[in-house]
Design an enzyme around this catalytic site. Structure first.
Site, PDB file in Angstrom:
ATOM      1  CE1 TYR A 155      58.970  11.750  -8.973  1.00 53.27           C
ATOM      2  CE2 TYR A 155      57.729  11.865  -6.923  1.00 53.27           C
ATOM      3  CZ  TYR A 155      58.051  12.391  -8.157  1.00 53.27           C
ATOM      4  OH  TYR A 155      57.467  13.557  -8.580  1.00 53.27           O
ATOM      5  CB  SER A 159      57.406  15.506  -5.454  1.00 49.74           C
ATOM      6  OG  SER A 159      56.429  14.646  -4.901  1.00 49.74           O
TER       7      SER A 159
HETATM    8  N1  LIG Z   1      51.963  15.022 -11.712  1.00 44.37           N
HETATM    9  C1  LIG Z   1      52.201  14.949 -10.421  1.00 44.37           C
HETATM   10  O1  LIG Z   1      51.353  14.466  -9.654  1.00 44.37           O
HETATM   11  C2  LIG Z   1      53.487  15.481  -9.837  1.00 44.37           C
HETATM   12  C3  LIG Z   1      53.551  15.634  -8.440  1.00 44.37           C
HETATM   13  C4  LIG Z   1      54.726  16.116  -7.874  1.00 44.37           C
HETATM   14  C5  LIG Z   1      55.808  16.438  -8.661  1.00 44.37           C
HETATM   15  N2  LIG Z   1      55.734  16.283 -10.015  1.00 44.37           N
HETATM   16  C6  LIG Z   1      56.930  16.644 -10.786  1.00 44.37           C
HETATM   17  O2  LIG Z   1      56.613  17.628 -11.745  1.00 44.37           O
HETATM   18  C7  LIG Z   1      57.439  17.461 -12.910  1.00 44.37           C
HETATM   19  C8  LIG Z   1      56.543  17.343 -14.119  1.00 44.37           C
HETATM   20  O3  LIG Z   1      55.699  16.206 -13.954  1.00 44.37           O
HETATM   21  P1  LIG Z   1      54.432  15.929 -14.873  1.00 44.37           P
HETATM   22  O4  LIG Z   1      53.359  15.434 -14.007  1.00 44.37           O
HETATM   23  O5  LIG Z   1      54.206  17.069 -15.776  1.00 44.37           O
HETATM   24  O6  LIG Z   1      55.018  14.655 -15.668  1.00 44.37           O
HETATM   25  P2  LIG Z   1      54.763  14.174 -17.178  1.00 44.37           P
HETATM   26  O7  LIG Z   1      55.295  12.795 -17.250  1.00 44.37           O
HETATM   27  O8  LIG Z   1      53.343  14.424 -17.527  1.00 44.37           O
HETATM   28  O9  LIG Z   1      55.713  15.175 -17.980  1.00 44.37           O
HETATM   29  C9  LIG Z   1      57.102  15.184 -17.723  1.00 44.37           C
HETATM   30  C10 LIG Z   1      57.834  15.607 -18.970  1.00 44.37           C
HETATM   31  O10 LIG Z   1      59.240  15.518 -18.713  1.00 44.37           O
HETATM   32  C11 LIG Z   1      59.849  14.829 -19.795  1.00 44.37           C
HETATM   33  N3  LIG Z   1      61.079  14.167 -19.372  1.00 44.37           N
HETATM   34  C12 LIG Z   1      61.217  13.112 -18.532  1.00 44.37           C
HETATM   35  N4  LIG Z   1      62.507  12.767 -18.436  1.00 44.37           N
HETATM   36  C13 LIG Z   1      63.200  13.634 -19.214  1.00 44.37           C
HETATM   37  C14 LIG Z   1      64.569  13.775 -19.549  1.00 44.37           C
HETATM   38  N5  LIG Z   1      65.525  12.947 -19.074  1.00 44.37           N
HETATM   39  N6  LIG Z   1      64.932  14.790 -20.379  1.00 44.37           N
HETATM   40  C15 LIG Z   1      63.998  15.631 -20.873  1.00 44.37           C
HETATM   41  N7  LIG Z   1      62.679  15.521 -20.624  1.00 44.37           N
HETATM   42  C16 LIG Z   1      62.291  14.525 -19.806  1.00 44.37           C
HETATM   43  C17 LIG Z   1      58.797  13.843 -20.265  1.00 44.37           C
HETATM   44  O11 LIG Z   1      59.062  13.398 -21.577  1.00 44.37           O
HETATM   45  C18 LIG Z   1      57.544  14.704 -20.164  1.00 44.37           C
HETATM   46  O12 LIG Z   1      57.393  15.510 -21.313  1.00 44.37           O
HETATM   47  C19 LIG Z   1      58.288  16.224 -12.655  1.00 44.37           C
HETATM   48  O13 LIG Z   1      59.555  16.615 -12.197  1.00 44.37           O
HETATM   49  C20 LIG Z   1      57.527  15.492 -11.560  1.00 44.37           C
HETATM   50  O14 LIG Z   1      58.361  14.684 -10.786  1.00 44.37           O
HETATM   51  C21 LIG Z   1      54.589  15.814 -10.626  1.00 44.37           C
END
Ligand SMILES: NC(=O)c1ccc[n+]([C@@H]2O[C@H](COP(=O)([O-])OP(=O)(O)OC[C@H]3O[C@@H](n4cnc5c(N)ncnc54)[C@H](O)[C@@H]3O)[C@@H](O)[C@H]2O)c1
Length: 252
Positions: free
Chosen positions: A157, A144
């Site tokens: 985080y 991130s």
């Molecule tokens: N959306 C953003 O703005 C953003 C920004 C920077 C980084 N990220 C990173 O990108 C990745 C995806 O984020 P997103 O926005 O798609 O989030 P989201 O919450 O929409 O999807 C994340 C998915 O991961 C699954 N998950 C969470 N914990 C888990 C576990 N212990 N075992 C298996 N599955 C698990 C959730 O059930 C969900 O399906 C994450 O690592 C997040 O930190 C997201």
């Protein structure tokens, strides 16, 4: 027409939502065979059907990335079904409990670090065991912009994503000798359920967008494009790197 990942076996964790889901769909359009994983069985089965309807081979295997026995089963399933693992994208993660450091507890720390750090460590461990035997493969972790910047609203985080970047660099150095590449993609705010939760509702998203040089929130498909690049032979000399996908936010 030539497809970039024809017949390649691609594993995506956290595939049932957001960036992981968009990534699985993007790989399927490029001819990949997919193993998709996540905790939400209903959403996983739906995505599997969607991928199959698009003509892709796809298997959904439920797994919590912080549970080692479930990850072992996931990798065993992948090898049994497809015999190899070419690319792994570790997108599973949580935003964790926000707020002041003074309000954090052992429980909030453990929940965030189990999902984001232990989860990434265990994914790397078992994916690298397969790829080091094969002497080929590429792994992309999800960091991130908070993996390299502080944020007083999200100390756990921030700390967990700094750890993901540390694991990425160390794994990359170890994996070089096997011809395996390990990188991370570090998004800024992206329109997913996670961002809705962090922002506290859709009504707050314009305020988030105003803080981004590009003037808008990113789309999961834009992160998927960066992930596909990092996993592709076009990035054959790129390893241990963090690619920011943030609409200019990390240039500030
Ligand atoms: N959306 C953003 O703005 C953003 C920004 C920077 C980084 N990220 C990173 O990108 C990745 C995806 O984020 P997103 O926005 O798609 O989030 P989201 O919450 O929409 O999807 C994340 C998915 O991961 C699954 N998950 C969470 N914990 C888990 C576990 N212990 N075992 C298996 N599955 C698990 C959730 O059930 C969900 O399906 C994450 O690592 C997040 O930190 C997201």
């Amino acid at each position: 027409m030539h497809k970039q990942f024809e017949n390649q076996v691609v594993l995506v964790t956290g595939a049932t939502a957001g960036i992981g889901r968009a990534t699985a769909l993007a790989f399927s359009r490029e001819g990949a065979r997919l193993v998709i994983s996540g905790r939400n069985v209903e959403a996983g089965r739906r995505l599997q059907q969607e991928l199959k309807a698009l003509g892709a081979e796809a298997e959904f295997v439920p797994a919590d990335v912080s549970q080692e026995d479930q990850l072992v089963h996931l990798l065993e399933h992948c090898l049994k079904r497809f015999g190899r693992l070419d690319i792994a994208v570790n997108s599973a993660g949580i935003e964790g409990q926000g707020g002041s450091i003074m309000e954090q507890t052992v429980e909030t720390y453990t929940a965030t670090f189990n999902a984001n750090v232990l989860g990434t460590l265990l994914c790397l461990k078992h994916q690298l065991r397969v790829m080091s035997e094969q002497k080929s493969g590429a792994i992309v972790n999800l960091s991130s912009t908070m993996g390299s910047h502080g944020n007083p609203q999200a100390p756990l985080y921030v700390a967990s994503k700094h750890a993901v970047e540390g694991l990425t660099k160390s794994a990359a150095l170890e994996a070089c000798r096997y011809g395996v590449r390990v990188n991370a993609v570090a998004p800024g705010p992206i329109a997913t359920e996670m961002l809705d939760r962090i922002a506290g509702g859709a009504e707050n998203l314009p305020k988030v967008a105003a803080g981004i040089p590009a003037g808008r929130i990113g789309r999961p498909e834009e992160v998927a494009d960066a992930i596909l690049f990092m996993a592709s032979p076009r990035a054959s000399y790129v390893t241990g790197e963090i690619l920011h996908v943030s609409g200019g936010k990390t240039a500030m």
